[in-house]
Design an enzyme around this catalytic site. Structure first.
Site, PDB file in Angstrom:
ATOM      1  NE  ARG A 207       3.215  -4.655 -12.152  1.00 27.63           N
ATOM      2  CZ  ARG A 207       1.898  -4.728 -12.042  1.00 27.63           C
ATOM      3  NH1 ARG A 207       1.190  -3.636 -11.803  1.00 27.63           N
ATOM      4  NH2 ARG A 207       1.270  -5.876 -12.172  1.00 27.63           N
TER       5      ARG A 207
ATOM      6  CD  GLU B  96     -10.135   9.803 -12.841  1.00 26.69           C
ATOM      7  OE1 GLU B  96      -9.174  10.609 -12.846  1.00 26.69           O
ATOM      8  OE2 GLU B  96     -11.321  10.153 -12.997  1.00 26.69           O
TER       9      GLU B  96
ATOM     10  CG  HIS C 241      -3.125   1.296  -2.438  1.00 26.55           C
ATOM     11  ND1 HIS C 241      -1.769   1.055  -2.524  1.00 26.55           N
ATOM     12  CD2 HIS C 241      -3.701   0.518  -3.393  1.00 26.55           C
ATOM     13  CE1 HIS C 241      -1.540   0.151  -3.473  1.00 26.55           C
ATOM     14  NE2 HIS C 241      -2.691  -0.171  -4.028  1.00 26.55           N
TER      15      HIS C 241
ATOM     16  CG  LEU D 137      -1.888  -1.231   1.256  1.00 28.04           C
ATOM     17  CD1 LEU D 137      -2.749  -1.203   2.527  1.00 28.04           C
ATOM     18  CD2 LEU D 137      -2.788  -1.271   0.015  1.00 28.04           C
TER      19      LEU D 137
END
Ligand code: AMP
Length: 279
Positions: free
Chosen positions: A186, A147, A37, A33
């Protein structure tokens, strides 16, 4: 924060929560997280009585085995990060979510044959499978999606429409680092050198909207050539599409909302980003 690991307990607790008239907001995640988030969780917290978050690295949405193996996992850190904000954390095992091999087959038509769907076969079927199961178990009034994963957001809305699910999907803007890089789990896999280059993606996207005197295809070519100037970027796709149908457009007048979506590799890390050109 109550940590729940089984579907039965989850349903049980939520049945009692709903019986007392409380409104449930839900944020599904794959963990590792970060501030992106957190923005979804904070919005959900402010709009509901009870906030449910799930952490589950969903194996069936990874079309690349290496990507799944290398996906960052740190549940202890995640728990510390959200324990003062979240009411219920659903932390199931793989056996709990998929006691047998899942067989769901979704059809999102043209929405899934473009962009991410074109390069990650089976990805959205895997996403829809887990999200539909989570919605069925949790039955939230509202669910929050970023988004940043724009095609995912559109496909979840379509999932809700197709199955007539009683949940409102709330879109949340992309949270970025100060230099503009879209925050992603990532990003932790980028080397220090790659990390310095990565913000160029958004800088290039930002340079697009003022140039709308160009045609769509000219603007697309300009964007691609800017990305190709950076030798470390290996472009997978860059498309300018109707933000509702995700289909490529020829003229800006063809769609009410227009979005530019990009996916590229920087070293071994696949990064995606997008910008609205017309909203
Ligand atoms: P993930 O854990 O990557 O599956 O993401 C869980 C949710 O967080 C998805 O709805 C993502 O779109 C959203 N999300 C991930 N990164 C960001 C970000 N940088 N800004 C806003 N939302 C994000």
């Amino acid at each position: 924060m109550l940590i729940i690991k089984t579907v039965d307990e989850l349903k049980d607790v939520l049945f009692r929560v709903k019986s007392s008239g409380k409104i449930v907001g839900f944020v599904p995640t794959m963990g590792a997280l970060h501030a992106g988030h957190l923005s979804l969780l904070e919005k959900a917290k402010s709009e509901n009585n009870v906030l449910v978050c799930s952490i589950f690295v969903n194996p069936i949405q990874f079309n690349n085995k290496q990507d799944l193996e290398k996906y960052p996992r740190n549940v202890e850190k995640d728990i510390n990060y959200i324990e003062d904000l979240v009411d219920i954390l659903f932390l199931p095992s793989e056996e709990e979510v998929f006691p047998s091999a899942p067989t769901e087959k979704f059809d999102f038509g043209k929405l899934e044959s473009v962009l991410e769907g074109k390069y990650r076969p089976g990805h959205f079927n895997g996403v829809a499978t887990i999200v539909k199961r989570l919605f069925d178990w949790i039955k939230p009034e509202k669910a929050y999606f970023g988004e940043k994963d724009y095609q995912q957001l559109v496909i979840i809305r379509e999932l809700v429409r197709q199955f007539n699910l009683p949940v409102q999907i709330v879109a949340c803007p992309t949270v970025r680092e100060p230099g503009g890089l879209a925050i992603s789990s990532r990003n932790a896999r980028l080397s220090p050198e790659e990390y310095k280059i990565a913000p160029c993606i958004y800088q290039i996207l930002l340079s697009l909207p003022p140039k709308t005197t160009l045609s769509v295809s000219e603007l697309k070519q300009y964007a691609i050539s800017e990305i190709e100037k950076i030798k470390e970027f290996k472009l997978e796709y860059l498309e300018i599409v109707n933000a509702k149908t995700l289909q490529p457009i020829t003229n800006f007048d063809d769609a009410e909302k227009v979005i530019c979506c990009v996916a590229l590799y920087l070293g071994e890390v696949r990064l995606i980003d997008n910008i609205f050109l017309k909203k």
